[in-house]
Motif scaffolding. Structure first.
Motif, PDB file in Angstrom:
ATOM      1  N   PHE A 137      27.737  39.523  77.038  1.00 44.44           N
ATOM      2  CA  PHE A 137      27.288  39.319  78.093  1.00 44.44           C
ATOM      3  C   PHE A 137      28.457  39.822  79.487  1.00 44.44           C
ATOM      4  N   VAL A 138      29.552  39.094  78.965  1.00 44.33           N
ATOM      5  CA  VAL A 138      30.687  39.346  80.007  1.00 44.33           C
ATOM      6  C   VAL A 138      31.183  40.857  79.965  1.00 44.33           C
ATOM      7  N   VAL A 139      31.465  41.458  78.620  1.00 43.05           N
ATOM      8  CA  VAL A 139      31.730  42.695  78.654  1.00 43.05           C
ATOM      9  C   VAL A 139      30.533  43.744  78.961  1.00 43.05           C
ATOM     10  N   PHE A 140      29.707  43.349  78.900  1.00 43.14           N
ATOM     11  CA  PHE A 140      28.229  44.150  79.267  1.00 43.14           C
ATOM     12  C   PHE A 140      28.234  44.405  80.731  1.00 43.14           C
ATOM     13  N   VAL A 141      28.341  43.118  81.256  1.00 38.56           N
ATOM     14  CA  VAL A 141      28.209  43.100  82.968  1.00 38.56           C
ATOM     15  C   VAL A 141      29.419  43.747  83.504  1.00 38.56           C
ATOM     16  N   SER A 142      30.744  43.318  83.045  1.00 40.04           N
ATOM     17  CA  SER A 142      31.754  44.024  83.565  1.00 40.04           C
ATOM     18  C   SER A 142      31.913  45.518  83.472  1.00 40.04           C
TER      19      SER A 142
END
Length: 255
Positions: A137-142
């Motif tokens: 989720f961190v990579v996706f949202v970023s």
């Protein structure tokens, strides 16, 4: 070697490789252009592979279960943690606030977070899949939130600059040993000091010379009476200490 020694010393192999790369990259290397192209390809190919691995290891049912926590971590990282760290690290070096703000918004969109998240999974650490899902989720949202707004933010903060021109031709000097001179390419612009000037009137420093002029699809042999025109791609070789003169006369060198 850098990664191995750092790992044996219980340090960060990734940081060791980064520092080694910075040190080596500052040196005058033989086959420098070729090495850059090969490593650039390897870096992009590795990132693509990591994102494929991310997709293969991600399971929709697990992702939905950790979605609220993952989104919360991603937003805190993007809006609070990263800006705080970046401002604290760059303010002492007197960077303009606009550039610091742009850097703080850059986010984590590369393969490094994925690699670090896969390691606990490979080591079968308790709760490793939960960590991996949170990193997803961190990579996706970023990538979606920060990555899609970088160009817009650059214009708003007025930090965007025109990219260096890329020539339709490539001229290189291949040597097995570092050379004492640089081969540079410049695009003659309307505001360039050399626009409309003959090469005989350009005060080339000693040991420097124009090698080739590319004008559209035509290759022009540089002679004293060759008049430089807007849009010309000019190849010159010079000593490292004379780069400043050529950047003043011609502008920013191309890649």
């Amino acid at each position: 070697v850098a990664f191995g020694f750092a790992t044996l010393a219980e340090g960060s192999g990734f940081l060791a490789v980064y520092v080694a790369g910075v040190g080596i990259g500052k040196e005058r290397l033989p086959y420098r252009a070729h090495l850059y192209r090969v490593h650039d390809f390897l870096a992009w190919a590795s990132q693509l592979v990591m994102f494929v691995v991310l997709g293969l290891l991600a399971t929709p049912s697990r992702l939905m279960a950790i979605a609220p926590e993952g989104l919360g971590i991603a937003l805190i990282l993007a809006l609070v943690a990263r800006p705080a760290v970046v401002f604290a690290a760059l303010l002492p070096f007197k960077y303009p606030v606009r550039e610091i703000a742009y850097t703080a918004w850059a986010g984590l969109k590369g393969a490094v977070p994925i690699v670090l998240a896969v390691m606990p999974v490979l080591a079968a650490v308790d709760g490793a899949l939960r960590i991996f899902d949170a990193v997803f989720f961190v990579v996706f949202v970023s990538a979606v939130l920060q990555g899609s707004t970088m160009r817009w933010l650059a214009r708003k903060l007025k930090v965007a600059k025109r990219a260096a021109p890329s020539s339709a031709t490539t001229v290189e000097i291949v040597s097995t040993r570092p050379l004492s001179a640089d081969l540079l390419t410049f695009e003659v612009k309307a505001a360039s000091a050399v626009n409309g000037v003959t090469l005989a009137d350009v005060p080339f420093p000693p040991g420097s010379s124009a090698m080739l002029v590319v004008r559209g699809e035509e290759l022009v042999a540089p002679r004293g009476d060759t008049c430089l025109q807007e849009g010309d791609q000019v190849y010159v070789f010079c000593r490292a200490e004379d780069r400043g003169f050529f950047q003043l006369a011609f502008g920013r060198p191309g890649e």
